[in-house]
Scaffold this motif. Structure first.
Motif, PDB file in Angstrom:
ATOM      1  N   ILE A   1      56.528   5.374  84.720  1.00 29.28           N
ATOM      2  CA  ILE A   1      56.759   3.987  85.151  1.00 29.28           C
ATOM      3  C   ILE A   1      57.771   3.347  84.196  1.00 29.28           C
ATOM      4  N   PHE A   2      58.884   2.878  84.746  1.00 25.02           N
ATOM      5  CA  PHE A   2      59.881   2.175  83.943  1.00 25.02           C
ATOM      6  C   PHE A   2      59.521   0.686  83.901  1.00 25.02           C
ATOM      7  N   SER A   3      59.640   0.092  82.716  1.00 24.77           N
ATOM      8  CA  SER A   3      59.313  -1.323  82.553  1.00 24.77           C
ATOM      9  C   SER A   3      60.410  -2.010  81.728  1.00 24.77           C
ATOM     10  N   GLY A   4      60.818  -3.185  82.176  1.00 24.61           N
ATOM     11  CA  GLY A   4      61.847  -3.932  81.458  1.00 24.61           C
ATOM     12  C   GLY A   4      61.243  -4.787  80.353  1.00 24.61           C
ATOM     13  N   ILE A   5      60.605  -4.157  79.387  1.00 26.89           N
ATOM     14  CA  ILE A   5      59.860  -4.879  78.345  1.00 26.89           C
ATOM     15  C   ILE A   5      60.301  -4.463  76.940  1.00 26.89           C
ATOM     16  N   LYS A   6      61.479  -3.888  76.841  1.00 26.46           N
ATOM     17  CA  LYS A   6      61.930  -3.386  75.549  1.00 26.46           C
ATOM     18  C   LYS A   6      62.072  -4.499  74.510  1.00 26.46           C
ATOM     19  N   ASP A   7      62.385  -5.730  74.974  1.00 24.04           N
ATOM     20  CA  ASP A   7      62.524  -6.848  74.039  1.00 24.04           C
ATOM     21  C   ASP A   7      61.180  -7.265  73.455  1.00 24.04           C
ATOM     22  N   ALA A   8      60.098  -6.991  74.189  1.00 27.15           N
ATOM     23  CA  ALA A   8      58.771  -7.441  73.760  1.00 27.15           C
ATOM     24  C   ALA A   8      57.969  -6.354  73.044  1.00 27.15           C
ATOM     25  N   TYR A   9      58.262  -5.093  73.350  1.00 28.03           N
ATOM     26  CA  TYR A   9      57.478  -3.993  72.785  1.00 28.03           C
ATOM     27  C   TYR A   9      58.397  -2.900  72.260  1.00 28.03           C
TER      28      TYR A   9
ATOM     29  N   ALA B   1      52.517 -10.821  81.693  1.00 29.70           N
ATOM     30  CA  ALA B   1      52.561 -12.279  81.755  1.00 29.70           C
ATOM     31  C   ALA B   1      53.838 -12.730  81.058  1.00 29.70           C
ATOM     32  N   GLU B   2      54.376 -13.867  81.488  1.00 29.15           N
ATOM     33  CA  GLU B   2      55.607 -14.370  80.901  1.00 29.15           C
ATOM     34  C   GLU B   2      55.471 -15.862  80.641  1.00 29.15           C
ATOM     35  N   ASP B   3      55.786 -16.277  79.390  1.00 30.41           N
ATOM     36  CA  ASP B   3      55.687 -17.710  79.079  1.00 30.41           C
ATOM     37  C   ASP B   3      56.994 -18.417  79.416  1.00 30.41           C
ATOM     38  N   GLY B   4      57.041 -19.713  79.123  1.00 30.47           N
ATOM     39  CA  GLY B   4      58.208 -20.515  79.476  1.00 30.47           C
ATOM     40  C   GLY B   4      59.474 -20.084  78.763  1.00 30.47           C
ATOM     41  N   ASP B   5      59.359 -19.417  77.630  1.00 31.31           N
ATOM     42  CA  ASP B   5      60.524 -18.943  76.883  1.00 31.31           C
ATOM     43  C   ASP B   5      60.954 -17.544  77.294  1.00 31.31           C
TER      44      ASP B   5
ATOM     45  N   LEU C   1      57.286 -11.816  77.048  1.00 32.64           N
ATOM     46  CA  LEU C   1      56.406 -11.004  77.887  1.00 32.64           C
ATOM     47  C   LEU C   1      55.188 -10.514  77.115  1.00 32.64           C
ATOM     48  N   SER C   2      54.082 -10.391  77.846  1.00 33.62           N
ATOM     49  CA  SER C   2      52.864  -9.804  77.283  1.00 33.62           C
ATOM     50  C   SER C   2      52.217  -8.948  78.351  1.00 33.62           C
ATOM     51  N   VAL C   3      52.033  -7.667  78.048  1.00 38.23           N
ATOM     52  CA  VAL C   3      51.449  -6.735  79.016  1.00 38.23           C
ATOM     53  C   VAL C   3      49.988  -7.086  79.250  1.00 38.23           C
ATOM     54  N   LEU C   4      49.581  -7.083  80.530  1.00 37.02           N
ATOM     55  CA  LEU C   4      48.183  -7.337  80.869  1.00 37.02           C
ATOM     56  C   LEU C   4      47.358  -6.095  80.552  1.00 37.02           C
ATOM     57  N   THR C   5      46.304  -6.268  79.762  1.00 39.91           N
ATOM     58  CA  THR C   5      45.441  -5.154  79.380  1.00 39.91           C
ATOM     59  C   THR C   5      43.991  -5.495  79.712  1.00 39.91           C
ATOM     60  N   THR C   6      43.122  -4.499  79.680  1.00 42.91           N
ATOM     61  CA  THR C   6      41.686  -4.731  79.883  1.00 42.91           C
ATOM     62  C   THR C   6      41.026  -4.925  78.523  1.00 42.91           C
TER      63      THR C   6
END
Length: 316
Positions: free
Chosen positions: A251-259, A292-296, A299-304
C-alpha cells in the motif's frame, strides 16, 4: 551513419576530393586542353547521359529512392572509371599526359552532372562542389545541361575545398544517442511520476457528504505494518507492506512528511480494504491507510488502541 559514411563520404565525397587532388597534384590545378581518348570514355559518357532521363522518369512517378539509385549508379561508374584509367600510373609517363588530362576531365564532367542531379535531394551540396571546380551558376549548372557532355571549359581550374561529408565515428555517435535516449526516458518517467502523484492527491479528496449506502460499500480492516520504505523519485510516498490476516499487501501512502521510513512498522492501522487497486510508481497499490489531517495539513495515521487486536479484523 552507414549511409553517410558509405554512400556520401566514401562514394561521392571521396570522388570529388580525390579528383580535385589529382588535378592539383599532376597539373598544378589546371587541366591542359590537349587530350587523348581512352578505351573507357564512351561507356562513362553513355551512362552519364542516360542517367538524367532515368532520374526524370522516377521523379515524375515520385519514386525518389529509385532516382537516387540511378544517380548513385553514375557515382559508382565514375569511381570505376578512375580505377580503369589509373591516373596514378599515367602520371609516371610524360607521353601519357594527354591521356591523363582526358581521364581527369571526364571524371570532372561526370561530377558536374552528378552535382546537378542531386540538387532536389541535397540543395546545399552542389554549390560546394561547384566552388571546387570553379563552376559558376548558369548554363553549366542548368538541369538540361546534364544531357550534354563536355560543358566544362577545356582548361579546367580547380581548387581544394572543405570536406563535403565528414565521416562519423560510429561508436561515439551511438554512445551519444544512447545517452540521449536514456535522458529522455528518465524525463518521461519523472513526468509520469508527477502525474501519478497529482492523481493520487486528487483521488484522496472525497465529497463532503455521502449516503449510508455509499459508506456501506467501504470495507475497513485492521492491518499490521510489516515494512515501510522510501519510494525512489517520490517526495511524499512511502511503500508499506501491510499484513491483513493471512495476506500481505503493498500500500502506497503519501505520508512521508509525517512519518519517517520504518516508523510505522509494528503499528496496527486502519485500511480501506476493498479500494480499487491503482498503479503508483510502476507498482500496484492495494488499499489505503487511513489518516487524520489537522488544519495545518499535518497527518496522523489512524491506529487501534489495542495492539493485540488481530490484523485482518473488520471495522464496522
Amino acid at each position: 551513419i552507414q549511409r553517410i559514411n558509405s554512400d556520401l563520404a566514401n562514394d561521392l565525397g571521396n570522388l570529388v576530393s580525390r579528383t580535385v587532388g589529382m588535378i592539383d597534384k599532376y597539373f598544378g590545378g589546371t587541366l591542359p586542353a590537349e587530350r587523348t581518348a581512352t578505351a573507357f570514355d564512351e561507356d562513362l559518357k553513355a551512362v552519364a547521359l542516360s542517367t538524367t532521363e532515368k532520374v526524370e522518369n522516377a521523379m515524375e512517378k515520385m519514386f525518389f529512392s529509385d532516382a537516387l539509385v540511378e544517380i548513385w549508379n553514375l557515382v559508382r561508374r565514375t569511381n570505376k572509371y578512375i580505377d580503369e584509367t589509373q591516373p596514378w600510373i599515367l602520371c609516371k609517363d610524360e607521353d601519357k599526359k594527354a591521356e591523363l588530362a582526358n581521364a581527369l576531365y571526364n571524371v570532372a564532367e561526370s561530377i558536374r552532372i552528378i552535382s546537378i542531379l542531386i540538387q532536389p535531394f541535397m540543395p546545399n551540396t552542389p554549390e560546394k562542389i561547384w566552388a571546387q571546380y570553379n563552376i559558376t551558376e548558369g548554363d553549366a549548372t542548368a538541369w538540361d545541361s546534364t544531357k550534354t557532355w563536355g560543358v566544362l571549359p577545356a582548361e579546367l581550374n580547380v581548387q581544394k575545398g572543405e570536406t563535403l561529408f565528414p565521416r562519423i565515428d560510429m561508436k561515439k555517435e551511438l554512445a551519444e544517442l544512447e545517452a540521449a535516449i536514456k535522458a529522455s526516458q528518465a524525463t518521461s518517467v519523472a513526468n509520469q511520476q508527477k502525474k501519478e502523484e497529482k492523481k493520487a492527491e486528487a483521488e484522496s479528496e472525497y465529497p463532503a457528504e455521502i449516503t449510508i449506502d455509499d459508506f456501506c460499500k467501504v470495507q475497513l480492516k485492521v492491518g499490521e505494518v510489516l515494512e515501510s520504505k522510501e519510494v525512489e523519485g517520490s517526495k511524499k510516498l512511502l511503500r508499506n507492506v501491510v499484513k491483513l490476516g493471512d495476506e500481505e499487501r503493498v500500500i502506497f501512502s503519501g505520508i512521508k512528511d509525517a512519518y519517517a521510513p520504518g516508523e510505522l512498522v509494528g503499528k496496527r492501522v486502519v485500511v480501506a480494504y476493498n479500494l480499487k487497486p491503482r498503479k503508483m510508481m510502476g507498482e500496484m497499490s492495494y488499499g489505503m491507510i487511513l489518516c487524520a489531517e489537522d488544519g495545518d495539513g499535518k497527518l496522523s495515521v489512524l491506529t487501534t488502541d489495542d495492539k493485540d487486536f488481530a490484523s485482518g479484523s473488520s471495522i464496522s
